[in-house]
Design an enzyme around this catalytic site. Structure first.
Site, short mmCIF file in Angstrom:
data_model
loop_
_atom_site.label_atom_id
_atom_site.label_comp_id
_atom_site.label_asym_id
_atom_site.label_seq_id
_atom_site.Cartn_x
_atom_site.Cartn_y
_atom_site.Cartn_z
N SER A 110 -8.13 54.63 60.17
CA SER A 110 -7.36 54.99 58.98
C SER A 110 -7.63 56.43 58.54
O SER A 110 -7.45 57.34 59.33
CB SER A 110 -7.66 53.98 57.88
OG SER A 110 -6.56 53.91 57.02
N HIS B 201 -3.95 46.03 59.03
CA HIS B 201 -4.68 47.29 58.95
C HIS B 201 -6.19 47.05 58.98
O HIS B 201 -6.77 46.57 57.98
CB HIS B 201 -4.29 47.97 57.64
CG HIS B 201 -4.83 49.34 57.46
ND1 HIS B 201 -4.38 50.41 58.20
CD2 HIS B 201 -5.79 49.83 56.64
CE1 HIS B 201 -5.03 51.51 57.82
NE2 HIS B 201 -5.90 51.18 56.88
C1 GTR Z 1 -4.55 54.10 52.40
C2 GTR Z 1 -3.90 55.42 52.68
C3 GTR Z 1 -3.77 55.59 54.16
C4 GTR Z 1 -5.05 55.23 54.89
C5 GTR Z 1 -5.83 54.09 54.26
C6 GTR Z 1 -7.28 53.93 54.72
O1 GTR Z 1 -4.58 53.77 51.08
O2 GTR Z 1 -2.66 55.48 52.04
O3 GTR Z 1 -3.34 56.90 54.46
O4 GTR Z 1 -5.85 56.33 55.04
O5 GTR Z 1 -5.86 54.17 52.89
O6 GTR Z 1 -7.99 54.91 54.92
O7 GTR Z 1 -7.70 52.76 54.82
#
Ligand code: GTR
Length: 410
Positions: free
Chosen positions: A249, A391
């Site tokens: 991420s 995610h």
């Molecule tokens: C989210 C963000 C993403 C990603 C994520 C993370 O909120 O919008 O760009 O970086 O966090 O790092 O888990």
């Protein structure tokens, strides 16, 4: 009014492929003067142009490593993980007075013939959260203060809280060392006006924040990882020419940028990195510049904000970030349900970086659509998979990274 509310932050993210705008990507193989790039030498010139654009318009320029950068092995235990590994904690001091430092936590397989390849990346919640190992020194976490209060520090996260993201034993069993740094050691992940991270160490007289083309937090993290490489070059257990920088991420964005600014990293691995990482920005699918700059105003350089709602005006797109890895291998991983990070856009940046790899006689990835879930492609120097699920970074992801690394780092 209607027209106004249709754009901007209030807008719902687009998850509809048919609403992706038509776009033309900047050509990585065309110099700013219009000349086509054919040879490796020409690419090296083009590379400088692209790197400079990312530096001044996206992440921000970072300073040279401090002349006072120095290291100390704080702890070493040769009997970690049932005697399978040696655990080390190494302080990397950014200043002579040793006030500013980060701690690298590393595990090196005991069963080894000489120096070993390594995976290396940032963790979210402190070194002590990557494993249940009771002997890891607890990181001082640095979380956003409540209104008017102080930074939230000790005891925020439990030991082992992030262990599912760090399959240390599996990596050790496969002959890899693994190292990590808590990102807050470099720069805390909240908008503090750049007062508490490494940036103030470099302010000129009277300077109170980075200039518009100077480092935001992602660039500071990448700079920290690059400083760690100076240490790895001195560590005989580690084959510093075989270090893969990895991240999930926001740390995936950071991993790609680290590989771009520091070519000593032999491989980069981006997991679910999305906007400002591997995803093609011009698709405006899921997270957009306006959203990311609003949620995380500290991540990118100030110049980047002028591209809110104007992705197509930025002279680079993220396939060129992937291409900055060439000819070194790069792996992009997505998760099927992680639409916010735009899996298809992450796949396409690999596709559109491929022509640069071909300059080196290497294969990348081809296609219009991402492969089926859980069917990785890794025959060339660019690897890709879309995992089923959400995610996250999990064992499945790491297993693919190990397979890919086995081909390139062993
Ligand atoms: C989210 C963000 C993403 C990603 C994520 C993370 O909120 O919008 O760009 O970086 O966090 O790092 O888990």
């Amino acid at each position: 009014l209607l027209a106004l509310s249709a754009v901007g932050y209030a807008q719902q993210p687009n998850y509809d492929e048919s609403k992706v705008p038509a776009y033309t990507l900047p050509n990585p193989l065309k110099m700013e003067n219009g000349k086509a790039v054919v040879t490796k030498e020409e690419w090296n010139e083009r590379r400088k142009e692209i790197l400079q654009l990312f530096e001044t318009q996206v992440y921000g320029k970072a300073p040279a490593h401090p002349k006072d950068l120095h290291f100390k092995v704080l702890k070493e235990d040769r009997y970690a993980i049932n005697n399978m590994a040696t655990r080390k904690e190494v302080a990397v001091y950014f200043s002579k007075d040793e006030k500013h430092y980060m701690t690298i936590l590393m595990y090196v397989p005991n069963k080894r013939n000489g120096a070993v390849p390594m995976f290396f990346g940032l963790n979210f919640k402190g070194n002590h959260t990557v494993s249940d190992d009771p002997n890891i020194t607890e990181s001082i976490t640095r979380m956003k203060p409540k209104e008017g209060g102080k930074e939230i520090q000790m005891g925020t996260f439990k030991r082992g809280a992030e262990a599912s993201r760090w399959p240390i034993e599996m990596l050790i069993a496969n002959g890899y060392a693994i190292a990590t740094v808590y990102r807050g050691d470099i720069d805390p992940d909240y908008d503090d006006g750049y007062q508490n991270g490494v940036q103030p160490l470099f302010y000129q007289k009277g300077q109170t924040k980075p200039a518009a083309d100077e480092w935001g937090t992602l660039a500071a993290w990448a700079w920290g990882l690059s400083c760690a490489m100076d240490y790895f070059e001195t560590d005989e257990d580690i084959d510093s020419k075989k270090v893969a920088v990895i991240g999930h991420s926001r740390h995936g964005k950071t991993a790609l940028w680290t590989g771009a600014i520091d070519q000593r990293f032999a491989m980069a691995i981006s997991n679910d990195s999305g906007c400002g990482g591997a995803a093609i920005s011009r698709r405006k699918f899921g997270e957009t510049f306006r959203k990311i700059n609003t949620l995380f105003p500290h991540w990118f350089c100030e110049n980047f904000k002028q591209y809110n709602d104007r992705e197509e005006h930025l002279a680079v797109d993220q396939h060129q970030l992937v291409a900055l890895m060439a000819p070194r291998p790069v792996y992009i991983a997505s998760a099927a349900e992680d639409l916010w990070a735009d899996p298809k856009g992450e796949f396409l940046s690999g596709v559109h970086a491929t022509p640069v790899y071909e300059v080196f006689g290497l294969d990348g990835i081809k296609g219009v659509d991402a492969p089926k879930v859980n069917e990785p492609i890794m025959n060339g120097a660019i690897g890709y998979h879309v995992r089923s699920g959400n995610h996250d970074i999990n064992l499945y992801d790491w297993q693919q990274f190990v397979k890919f690394a086995d081909k390139h780092l062993k």
